[in-house]
Structure formats: C-alpha cells, structure tokens
Motif scaffolding. Structure first.
Motif, PDB file in Angstrom:
ATOM      1  N   THR A 173       0.702  -1.379   0.010  1.00 14.97           N
ATOM      2  CA  THR A 173       0.043  -0.001   0.125  1.00 14.97           C
ATOM      3  C   THR A 173       0.830   1.363   0.249  1.00 14.97           C
ATOM      4  O   THR A 173       0.391   2.251   0.235  1.00 14.97           O
ATOM      5  CB  THR A 173      -1.081  -0.234   1.350  1.00 14.97           C
ATOM      6  OG1 THR A 173      -0.076   0.156   2.434  1.00 14.97           O
ATOM      7  CG2 THR A 173      -1.744  -1.225   0.913  1.00 14.97           C
ATOM      8  N   THR A 180       2.775   4.002  -2.133  1.00 12.45           N
ATOM      9  CA  THR A 180       3.026   4.749  -3.599  1.00 12.45           C
ATOM     10  C   THR A 180       4.519   4.792  -3.707  1.00 12.45           C
ATOM     11  O   THR A 180       5.325   4.732  -3.087  1.00 12.45           O
ATOM     12  CB  THR A 180       2.114   5.914  -3.426  1.00 12.45           C
ATOM     13  OG1 THR A 180       2.920   6.871  -2.469  1.00 12.45           O
ATOM     14  CG2 THR A 180       0.966   5.942  -2.998  1.00 12.45           C
ATOM     15  N   LEU A 229      -1.330   3.972   1.717  1.00 20.43           N
ATOM     16  CA  LEU A 229      -2.774   4.227   1.802  1.00 20.43           C
ATOM     17  C   LEU A 229      -3.459   3.707   3.187  1.00 20.43           C
ATOM     18  O   LEU A 229      -3.174   2.380   3.456  1.00 20.43           O
ATOM     19  CB  LEU A 229      -3.555   3.323   0.600  1.00 20.43           C
ATOM     20  CG  LEU A 229      -3.629   3.823  -0.747  1.00 20.43           C
ATOM     21  CD1 LEU A 229      -2.058   3.951  -1.289  1.00 20.43           C
ATOM     22  CD2 LEU A 229      -4.347   2.947  -1.674  1.00 20.43           C
ATOM     23  N   ASP A 281      -7.983   1.398   2.704  1.00 21.74           N
ATOM     24  CA  ASP A 281      -7.790   0.527   1.620  1.00 21.74           C
ATOM     25  C   ASP A 281      -9.211   0.262   1.343  1.00 21.74           C
ATOM     26  O   ASP A 281      -9.591  -0.752   1.880  1.00 21.74           O
ATOM     27  CB  ASP A 281      -6.784  -0.460   1.618  1.00 21.74           C
ATOM     28  CG  ASP A 281      -6.733  -1.356   0.581  1.00 21.74           C
ATOM     29  OD1 ASP A 281      -7.066  -0.935  -0.483  1.00 21.74           O
ATOM     30  OD2 ASP A 281      -6.326  -2.731   0.566  1.00 21.74           O
ATOM     31  N   LYS A 300      -8.174   6.706  -7.730  1.00 25.70           N
ATOM     32  CA  LYS A 300      -7.516   6.914  -6.394  1.00 25.70           C
ATOM     33  C   LYS A 300      -6.902   8.607  -6.549  1.00 25.70           C
ATOM     34  O   LYS A 300      -5.873   8.640  -7.097  1.00 25.70           O
ATOM     35  CB  LYS A 300      -6.603   5.954  -6.154  1.00 25.70           C
ATOM     36  CG  LYS A 300      -5.836   6.420  -4.640  1.00 25.70           C
ATOM     37  CD  LYS A 300      -4.723   5.363  -4.400  1.00 25.70           C
ATOM     38  CE  LYS A 300      -3.556   5.462  -5.492  1.00 25.70           C
ATOM     39  NZ  LYS A 300      -2.591   6.801  -5.431  1.00 25.70           N
TER      40      LYS A 300
END
Length: 778
Positions: free
Chosen positions: A397, A399, A405, A408, A450
């Motif tokens: 998770t 980036t 994130l 989620d 997202k």
C-alpha cells in the motif's frame, strides 16, 4: 468543551446536515435573479476596458502606434506597460507573466495595450485600431519541439522506488509506448470579468469572477503600488470556474484597477468569448511515455513513466500541476519498482493553468493505459488485470512517492460496482454482439480512481471563517472559499445550521471578501469544503463554548452537557429557545462573533528525496462505461454508465451526485470531443463554440446510474466527508478505455489500440484503420 464537536454518522433529526438540501442560489439562478459581476448595478461613472493583442507568437515589438486608438470614438484612456505604477509581472508563483507586453512576444494573442472607452463596443472597436510591427522569431509551438530544444519553465523533477532499470532488463514480459493527451478549454458560462471602483485616495474595491480573491487583492495592490489593506475584493459567485479563474482572473482585475485610479471612474473589463479563449490558459496538453515490466499472470513488476507537460510561455501553476500528474501515474495500482519523471516544458503559446484535476488526469490516464496494454499482451480481460494489481494487503500500500494508503477501500468498491453493474454478464453480451455485428462494435471498461486530496503547495492548506450571530438568532457566516456553482456555500450553511441546531433558513453565507477573511487560499484542489467547512465549524465551536458556559451558569448544569438541537438549547432538563438564549447572552455582554481557522494536518513532501505525504487522504471511485463504435466512420455513442463513488459521509447527497455527474461529463468531453487546435503561426483556431465541441445533452447516456459509496472518511475531515469536486472527472477515463476496447475487438482483443486523447471520431477511425491494416497485429 470539545465535546461540542458533533461528528454525525447518520441524519440527525431536525438537522439539515447529510440531507439533499437544494443549492442556496438555485431559485435565483433558475429565475435569472442571481447576481454575477456583470449584473451589479452600474455605477454612474462606469466605463469599459478592452485589450489589443499580438498577431505573432514569438519575437519583439519594434513599433507601436496608438494614435488611431486614441482618436477612436468614445476613448478615454490608453495604457501600455510603461503606464503601470507598480509591479508589471503578475506571475502567481514564479515570474514570467507581464500584465501587458514588455517588448518580448510570449504568444499569439498576448495583450499589448489596454483601452478605456465610454461603452463596451467603443472599447472593443478601438482595441483593433493599433498599428504594431514585430521582428518575428522562431516559435516553439509543441511539446516535442520544446523537448528537442530543452526549453523549460521549471526544472525537471523525479522520484521512484527500487531499481526499475534492472527490473525492465530481467522481467519475463515488457512493453513500452507513448500517449498524447490533449488539453481542454474551461468553457465557463460566465467569462472573465472584473469591475473596479475607486474609493477615497488610493483605495479601491474590486468585484471579480475569481477563484482566488486574495491573490487578486495582492496583485492589484502590487500593480497599483499600494498596501494590500487599501484593496478590497468581493466575489459573490462565479458562473463556473473549473480552475480557469484561479490565477488568470487577476490580469483583467489589475488592468481595470489601473484605469480606475487613473481616471477616478468605475471600470469594467469583460472579455468577449473569442478573446477569452485566445488570451487565457487551458488544461495542459501532455506527451507521456512508459516502459513497463510484468509477468505472465499480468502482475506489474516495474514502471518507468515520463510525463511532459506543455506549460505554455510561463510557469503559472505548472510546477504543482506536473507534480500532481507524477503523483497519479500509479492511480489505484501497485506498479512495483518505479521511476517517475516530470518535465515542465516552455512553448510560445498561452500559459496553461489549473483545470479540474490539476494535472492528475493527465497522469492517471497512464495507469489505465498500462493496465490495458498488459491485459492485451497476456489475453486477460482488463478488469482482471486491474484487480490483480490493486493496492492492498497482498500487493502493498505504499505509493512511488512513499505515501501509504491508510484507508484501503479500492477492492471493496470495485467489487461492489462489478457486481451491481453485472460487468461479467455484460462482457459476454458485448463479445456476442461484436461477433454478430460486422460494422458496429461495442466496448466495455471498468476503471477506478484514487485521487489525492490537498494542495500540493503545503502553505495553501489553510482556511479562515468569520461568524456573527445577531440578536434575532439569525446567523451570518463568511469564509475564504468561493462559490462557482459547486454548492460550497450550501454545505457551509448546512454545517453552521447543524452546529447550532437551527434550520438552514437562519443561515446567510455572504460574499467572499478579503476585508472579512484575509489571506485565503484559492477554491481549488477539491478542498473548498474540507478547509472552509472546518474553519466555519471552529468558529461555531468558539461561540457555542461561550453560550454553553453562559447557559450552564444560569441553570447550574455542567457546560459539557449543553446540547444545541431543534432550535433549542438544553441540559439537565432545562430548555431555552435558541433565539432567547442569544438575546439573553447579548444582554449579558457575551460576544456573539468569532473567527475560525483550520489547517490540514499530517501533510508534507520532501522534493530532495521525492517522498512524503502530499495528501491528507485519497478519494476513490469507479465507473463502468459501455460504448458503440461505427468502424466505418469512427463515430461512437456512450450507451451506459454506472458509477460508484466514494464521498465519505456525504454532507449533501444531491449536490454530491450533481458534482459526480457533471465531473464525469466534463471528463468525457476532455477525452472525446474537446480538441484544442493551433495553426502553424501559433494562433488558436478552436476559439469559439463553432470550432470547439463540448458535450451536449445528447451526449449524455440514457442509462446513467450514480451511487455513493457509503463509508466515512477514516481521517478527521469535516464530519468525515470526502472531497467531490475533482475525483469524478477521472471516472470518464472509462469511456476512453471502452472505445479502445471496441476497437480492440477487431483484433480479437490481442492489440491495445494506439488512441490519443481526445479520441475524436477522426482519431478513432485512424486507430481502427491501423489495426485493420496490420491484420490485427502490432
């Protein structure tokens, strides 16, 4: 006392919050009585300004004869850059934006001088009468030309994780490609307009259609060479903005202000549509490249992506815009090892600026392109590849810029839409239709979004509010956000009404004014309600604490037990009507006015390391689009759309749905019909509604379902809602992917078509011919 902060998870009885309250100006807008800048009753001394512009894209001004302009009927005054009393560069962040031409020609259509006349028509006619000569120079007009010349408005930025070069060399499968992503005209219904009214001495009042009144205040003050406190800017409402009035509304206010103080007369400057389109920036066109590594199952192993933004002649807001494009090339997917590069390229065209999504769409589309390419290479449905690579516990998770994130929800949201839209059944129906239909081919695509919420410039993530309660119990609130039709004032009214437990008709949200709430941020980055709603709530809490303490003292009850609801204030079995409490508090000399302030927590970004948390949270969504494409002409229709969008706890479901629907349609226009064109001289030729096509009502699908994903924001946003202005725009990428899916059916879904955006029928037909001529193989 912080117990007074109410974070409702459901509709509170008697409260307007979390309900589909109508837009606060809806009746006035429908009836035509809503007042915009051009509707303000004309002052007795009103006169009108216009601008004369260049007819070349690059070079230097060698002579300028304005004698015919000055002799033109009705002309009062004419100015050039030498007549500006203060600053002549009005760049919003970095320099490079002269208020009028300063010898060097930046772009075709650049304002050279301004003229003031008794009537609007006289001003516009006079502006055409100048004699100008230029020593022309070679112009850089395209992104590729700027890349070749290494022409940049700001330095290139890079970030990433892992060793992507090694991954590309050792991966089982690789692919590479290029995507041209077009720009977009804002096409707000109300064009650029400002009214300047001289006050005593060097003071001035400005009424302007701007998303950033504080920036207009600052630039007007600098141009006039006065202190900021001499300038008051008022903005009641805009007839649309979409980013086009964030930085580029200021020039026209500045010119009107110069004339107003020179002549001591009120001055209005309203651009005609063609000049507006010619002289103001658009969404940045991008030229993007990718190299990806993946395995036989479709799992991403690495990605090297370069985004190259065509910024026009100056930096404007391009540094942050290209940053946001870079931050979104992953969209919803764990790409593995990554290296992301962003170029800010300089060309001799109008300086491009903010547009809904602020660069995010131009980056995010690359993620969806890469998923489609992988799917075609290995023979899977694109949705299967998307789901395989989603951020989550299995894939990770974090980036490419190091932000995790923390909420989620992507897999759950996509799974619900997949089921509710009958995606797999429709996939089989589409394949069966295509097998039986030699000319018309259907396409289907489900794509997620997202999108990071916060200004990437950290200092802009702050807001203020000013709140007054009058002795009859009515409440007036002012905040730093601007209303451009998106319902911001309505939501602020709902927040204040809920906090005090009164009805919405007791709340008046007044025009945004720099002399009420100072140093405000632009209404942009989807942060209008997040920032200003919290600021207004904090102002409410301050007054509620005073009132609760007063009530507690009167009735000998704990202040923390005091409740404001249903027009009453209650505790310990004691009740008072809200209006009575206000009257009592006034007589007891309790202050009924307060300011509120809010700044977004947790956010930071280190450009040196290319890592941080540039966003407070992510907003999510997904859309399924189904299209029909005529393979003989390239024409297509959008047949069905199903959307499930994440707005956290919706403050106003009707307004949120409206934003989702409008954002989707505007995004569809960007990707299908809105085709910006410049000729070889650098002149914009898509400069009116006859040569530039935005979506019409007939382009809206008959089957258009929008549902809200009902899950509160995990972060402490206003009542745990989520921003809704920009994220839905990118749901329209599903339309572009569906068109590609229809074309791919011609090659048994083994080839991902080369389809630039916007996918006009001409480009669709070229993509069809390319696949047919290649015999279904690349």
């Amino acid at each position: 006392m912080r117990k007074l902060v109410d974070q409702p998870s459901h509709k509170a009885e008697h409260s307007p919050l979390l309900r589909s309250e109508k837009h606060e100006s809806a009746i006035r807008q429908v009836s035509g009585s809503a007042r915009y800048v051009d509707d303000i009753p004309a002052p007795a001394s009103l006169c009108y300004a216009s601008a004369g512009v260049t007819n070349v894209a690059s070079g230097t001004l060698t002579s300028l004869d304005l004698s015919a302009v000055k002799r033109s009927p009705g002309v009062i005054d004419v100015i050039t850059i030498s007549d500006i009393p203060g600053h002549t560069d009005i760049g919003p962040v970095f320099g490079g934006d002269p208020i009028l031409l300063d010898k060097e020609v930046k772009f075709h259509g650049q304002p050279v001088f301004a003229v003031l006349a008794e009537t609007q028509e006289q001003a516009r006619v006079a502006a055409t009468k100048a004699t100008m000569t230029f020593a022309e120079a070679e112009a850089i007009l395209t992104t590729n030309e700027a890349l070749a010349a290494d022409a940049k408005v700001r330095p290139t930025h890079e970030f990433g994780r892992g060793d992507v070069s090694n991954t590309l060399q050792t991966a089982p499968l690789t692919a590479s490609g290029h995507l041209s992503v077009g720009g977009q005209e804002h096409m707000y219904l109300e064009g650029q307009v400002s009214l300047a009214i001289p006050e005593e001495e060097d003071r001035i009042s400005i009424f302007t259609s701007s998303q950033h009144p504080s920036e207009v205040q600052k630039l007007v003050a600098e141009v006039l060479d006065v202190k900021l406190h001499r300038v008051a800017v008022d903005m009641r409402r805009m007839g649309g903005g979409f980013g086009g009035k964030e930085s580029q509304a200021a020039q026209w206010a500045c010119l009107a202000a110069v004339f107003a103080l020179r002549t001591r007369r009120a001055v209005k400057m309203r651009l005609p549509r063609m000049l507006d389109m010619q002289a103001t920036g658009k969404r940045h066109p991008f030229e993007n490249d990718y190299e990806i590594a993946f395995n036989e199952t479709g799992k991403m192993l690495g990605a090297k992506v370069t985004v190259s933004g065509n910024c026009g002649h100056s930096p404007d807001l391009s540094d942050a815009i290209v940053d946001r494009a870079m931050f979104h090339v992953d969209n919803a997917y764990q790409l593995g090892d990554t290296h992301i590069t962003g170029h800010r390229l300089k060309t001799n065209i109008v300086s491009h600026t903010a547009f809904r999504g602020f660069g995010g769409p131009q980056g995010l589309i690359m993620a969806e392109l890469m998923m489609d390419v992988v799917a075609r290479k290995i023979g899977l449905d694109p949705l299967s590849v998307r789901k395989l690579n989603l951020y989550g516990e299995e894939n990770g998770t974090v980036t490419p810029y190091g932000m995790p994130l923390e909420q989620d929800i992507l897999a759950d949201l996509i799974g619900k839409l997949e089921a509710n839209s009958n995606y797999w059944q429709r996939r089989e129906e589409v394949k069966a239709f295509n097998a039986a239909s030699p000319i018309i081919k259907k396409g289907l695509a489900l794509t997620p979004v997202k999108f990071g919420i916060s200004f990437t410039a950290k200092h802009l993530n702050q807001a203020g509010a000013l709140l007054h309660i009058y002795t009859d119990g009515s409440i007036q609130v002012n905040h730093g956000g601007t209303e451009m039709g998106q319902g911001l004032h309505t939501k602020i009214g709902q927040i204040v009404a809920h906090e005090f437990g009164v009805t919405l008709d007791n709340i008046e949200v007044t025009a945004t004014r720099t002399d009420k709430v100072p140093n405000t941020s632009p209404t942009a980055a989807s942060s209008g309600t997040d920032l200003n709603g919290k600021a207004a709530q904090n102002a409410c809490i301050t007054i509620k604490e005073r009132l609760a303490a007063f009530f507690a003292e009167q009735f000998n009850v704990p202040a923390e037990d005091v409740i404001f609801a249903a027009g009453q204030v209650s505790a310990g079995g004691h009740h008072l009507p809200f209006t009575q409490l206000i009257q009592n508090a006034y007589m007891a000399r309790i202050s009924l006015s307060a300011t509120g302030y809010y700044r977004t927590p947790k956010i930071y970004y280190d450009r040196e390391t290319g890592s941080g948390r540039p966003f407070f949270y992510f907003a999510n969504g997904a859309a399924v689009s189904e299209v029909s494409v005529d393979t003989l002409t390239g024409e297509y229709t959008l047949d069905k759309v199903d959307i499930l969008h994440d707005v956290g706890t919706s403050l106003n479901p009707a307004i949120d749905r409206g934003q989702i629907e409008g954002g989707f349609i505007q995004g569809m226009g960007w990707l299908t019909t809105e085709d910006l064109r410049w000729d070889d001289s650098g002149r914009l030729i898509s400069n009116n509604m006859a040569t530039y096509k935005i979506p019409a009502i007939g382009d809206t699908p008959a089957h258009f379902n929008v549902a809200l994903f009902d899950r509160p924001n995990a972060e402490d946003s206003i009542y745990h809602s989520k921003a809704v202005g920009e994220p839905p725009f990118m749901l329209a990428i599903s339309v572009w992917c569906a068109i590609k899916d229809a074309i791919a059916s011609l090659a048994d879904y083994k080839v991902d078509p080369d389809l630039p955006a916007p996918a006009t029928p001409e480009k669709v037909l070229m993509a069809i011919n390319a696949i047919q001529n290649a015999g279904g193989e690349q």
